[in-house]
Each structure stands twice: as structure tokens, then as C-alpha cells.
Scaffold this motif. Sequence first.
Motif, PDB file in Angstrom:
ATOM      1  N   LEU A 157      -6.068 -12.283  13.553  1.00 31.61           N
ATOM      2  CA  LEU A 157      -4.656 -12.592  13.779  1.00 31.61           C
ATOM      3  C   LEU A 157      -3.844 -12.465  12.491  1.00 31.61           C
ATOM      4  O   LEU A 157      -2.696 -11.996  12.512  1.00 31.61           O
ATOM      5  CB  LEU A 157      -4.533 -13.978  14.393  1.00 31.61           C
ATOM      6  CG  LEU A 157      -5.211 -14.095  15.763  1.00 31.61           C
ATOM      7  CD1 LEU A 157      -5.357 -15.548  16.180  1.00 31.61           C
ATOM      8  CD2 LEU A 157      -4.464 -13.302  16.806  1.00 31.61           C
ATOM      9  N   PHE A 158      -4.433 -12.853  11.370  1.00 35.57           N
ATOM     10  CA  PHE A 158      -3.755 -12.718  10.084  1.00 35.57           C
ATOM     11  C   PHE A 158      -3.564 -11.241   9.758  1.00 35.57           C
ATOM     12  O   PHE A 158      -2.494 -10.813   9.327  1.00 35.57           O
ATOM     13  CB  PHE A 158      -4.572 -13.427   9.003  1.00 35.57           C
ATOM     14  CG  PHE A 158      -3.892 -13.517   7.667  1.00 35.57           C
ATOM     15  CD1 PHE A 158      -2.546 -13.767   7.555  1.00 35.57           C
ATOM     16  CD2 PHE A 158      -4.629 -13.366   6.502  1.00 35.57           C
ATOM     17  CE1 PHE A 158      -1.933 -13.861   6.311  1.00 35.57           C
ATOM     18  CE2 PHE A 158      -4.034 -13.455   5.265  1.00 35.57           C
ATOM     19  CZ  PHE A 158      -2.677 -13.699   5.167  1.00 35.57           C
ATOM     20  N   ARG A 159      -4.577 -10.424  10.021  1.00 35.97           N
ATOM     21  CA  ARG A 159      -4.509  -8.986   9.796  1.00 35.97           C
ATOM     22  C   ARG A 159      -3.389  -8.375  10.658  1.00 35.97           C
ATOM     23  O   ARG A 159      -2.675  -7.486  10.212  1.00 35.97           O
ATOM     24  CB  ARG A 159      -5.860  -8.362  10.127  1.00 35.97           C
ATOM     25  CG  ARG A 159      -6.061  -6.988   9.558  1.00 35.97           C
ATOM     26  CD  ARG A 159      -7.494  -6.512   9.744  1.00 35.97           C
ATOM     27  NE  ARG A 159      -8.358  -7.068   8.703  1.00 35.97           N
ATOM     28  CZ  ARG A 159      -9.434  -7.816   8.945  1.00 35.97           C
ATOM     29  NH1 ARG A 159      -9.801  -8.090  10.171  1.00 35.97           N
ATOM     30  NH2 ARG A 159     -10.165  -8.280   7.948  1.00 35.97           N
ATOM     31  N   LEU A 160      -3.239  -8.886  11.870  1.00 31.29           N
ATOM     32  CA  LEU A 160      -2.183  -8.421  12.760  1.00 31.29           C
ATOM     33  C   LEU A 160      -0.811  -8.629  12.125  1.00 31.29           C
ATOM     34  O   LEU A 160       0.037  -7.734  12.137  1.00 31.29           O
ATOM     35  CB  LEU A 160      -2.267  -9.162  14.097  1.00 31.29           C
ATOM     36  CG  LEU A 160      -1.131  -8.961  15.081  1.00 31.29           C
ATOM     37  CD1 LEU A 160      -1.165  -7.548  15.639  1.00 31.29           C
ATOM     38  CD2 LEU A 160      -1.213  -9.976  16.189  1.00 31.29           C
ATOM     39  N   ARG A 161      -0.592  -9.789  11.562  1.00 33.48           N
ATOM     40  CA  ARG A 161       0.700 -10.061  10.909  1.00 33.48           C
ATOM     41  C   ARG A 161       0.899  -9.155   9.697  1.00 33.48           C
ATOM     42  O   ARG A 161       1.988  -8.612   9.492  1.00 33.48           O
ATOM     43  CB  ARG A 161       0.781 -11.538  10.496  1.00 33.48           C
ATOM     44  CG  ARG A 161       1.993 -11.896   9.631  1.00 33.48           C
ATOM     45  CD  ARG A 161       3.284 -11.987  10.417  1.00 33.48           C
ATOM     46  NE  ARG A 161       4.487 -11.983   9.612  1.00 33.48           N
ATOM     47  CZ  ARG A 161       5.098 -13.039   9.096  1.00 33.48           C
ATOM     48  NH1 ARG A 161       4.598 -14.244   9.290  1.00 33.48           N
ATOM     49  NH2 ARG A 161       6.203 -12.914   8.400  1.00 33.48           N
ATOM     50  N   LEU A 162      -0.148  -8.976   8.891  1.00 32.30           N
ATOM     51  CA  LEU A 162      -0.033  -8.099   7.725  1.00 32.30           C
ATOM     52  C   LEU A 162       0.342  -6.674   8.146  1.00 32.30           C
ATOM     53  O   LEU A 162       1.219  -6.046   7.550  1.00 32.30           O
ATOM     54  CB  LEU A 162      -1.338  -8.083   6.925  1.00 32.30           C
ATOM     55  CG  LEU A 162      -1.714  -9.367   6.189  1.00 32.30           C
ATOM     56  CD1 LEU A 162      -3.079  -9.216   5.530  1.00 32.30           C
ATOM     57  CD2 LEU A 162      -0.663  -9.758   5.173  1.00 32.30           C
ATOM     58  N   GLN A 163      -0.323  -6.172   9.186  1.00 32.01           N
ATOM     59  CA  GLN A 163      -0.040  -4.821   9.674  1.00 32.01           C
ATOM     60  C   GLN A 163       1.383  -4.722  10.225  1.00 32.01           C
ATOM     61  O   GLN A 163       2.072  -3.720   9.999  1.00 32.01           O
ATOM     62  CB  GLN A 163      -1.051  -4.415  10.740  1.00 32.01           C
ATOM     63  CG  GLN A 163      -2.423  -4.168  10.189  1.00 32.01           C
ATOM     64  CD  GLN A 163      -3.477  -4.003  11.273  1.00 32.01           C
ATOM     65  OE1 GLN A 163      -3.217  -4.203  12.468  1.00 32.01           O
ATOM     66  NE2 GLN A 163      -4.689  -3.657  10.861  1.00 32.01           N
ATOM     67  N   ALA A 164       1.823  -5.754  10.931  1.00 30.92           N
ATOM     68  CA  ALA A 164       3.182  -5.753  11.489  1.00 30.92           C
ATOM     69  C   ALA A 164       4.237  -5.711  10.388  1.00 30.92           C
ATOM     70  O   ALA A 164       5.307  -5.132  10.564  1.00 30.92           O
ATOM     71  CB  ALA A 164       3.387  -6.978  12.376  1.00 30.92           C
TER      72      ALA A 164
END
Length: 173
Positions: A157-164
Motif C-alpha cells: 500500500l505504501f508503494r502504491l502511494r509512492l507510485q501515485a
Amino acid sequence: MGISWSAMRKALEEDNICDSLKGRIQYFATRYRKSHDQEGRVAIRLDGKEIFKSCYFDWYAKEQKVLEQHIVSRIPNEPGRCFWDRVYLEVKNLGGFDQFAFYDAYYEYKNHKIQESLCSTDPIVRLFAFFDKRTGKRKLQRMSSELYTQPEWLQVLFRLRLQAEGIQERRDS
């Protein structure tokens, strides 16, 4: 009196979420009223697809795993935390929790400053803080090296925010 789930959900999905994920993230929590203890489940959806889910039975199975493997001995003995609080925290780190843990984490998140929520021992509180619009790009950039210290389910989920946000992951030694 606490707020309703619909008000919590609105705050998480519309009021507090970062612009890059607004309209893409949905939280789901329910309890099954006819079950003997009103067990329930939680889920996080991205664009309508579940990317994380947990329920009472996941929590129970992971609790048994923690107790059997004595993982609790690795958890620092903090003043004011009893054995079962430490077990429960480790189970959350493994991704096992029910809707009540979700609600409790929301109240902690709402009643603390964003910096305190980002540093919380509760991974669910950190999740809410990661997705919060008050956590800016510079803060995320500095925190990107901490990605690998997060529980596995939270890393996704943290990776998702970074990518976004278009932020590259960092591995600082």
C-alpha cells in the motif's frame, strides 16, 4: 458517541485522502450481525479490485501463529504494554485484524497529529497517514527508504502511494 462507518469512510476516502488516489481507493468494513460474536471483515480496494483484506478468522489464525512461534519475544517490552497488547500488535503487523481494529485505528489517527500517526506502532494508523493529503511529496520522499521496514502488507500500500506520486523507492544502507 462515535461516528458512523459511513462518516469514517467519507473522511478516509474523500476528505483526507491525497489527490493522486482520490476516487481510486475504497475502504470496506462490515460485521456479520448474526454470527455469535458479530465477527466481520475489512478490505481496501483500488479501482474496485480488492488489494488487501482481513477478517476475524485471519486475525485468529495469525494470533495462533504468533503464540506458537513465540514471535512475541522479539517485540520490545514497552512500559504500559501488556503481553496481549504486544501479541495483538504483532498480529496486526502480519496483516491480521478485524473491523474493530480498523475502527480503533481510525480514532487514533483522527486524534493525533499526522507526524504522530506516521510514527505510530499501529500499522493501520500508519496506513491512514500514508494516504493522507497532509503527508506531502517531500515527506514521502524522505520516508521512501523506510519502505522495507514496514510489514509486507503495508509495503504494498505504501508503494502504491509512492507510485501515485511519481516517487522512486530508495534503499538507504
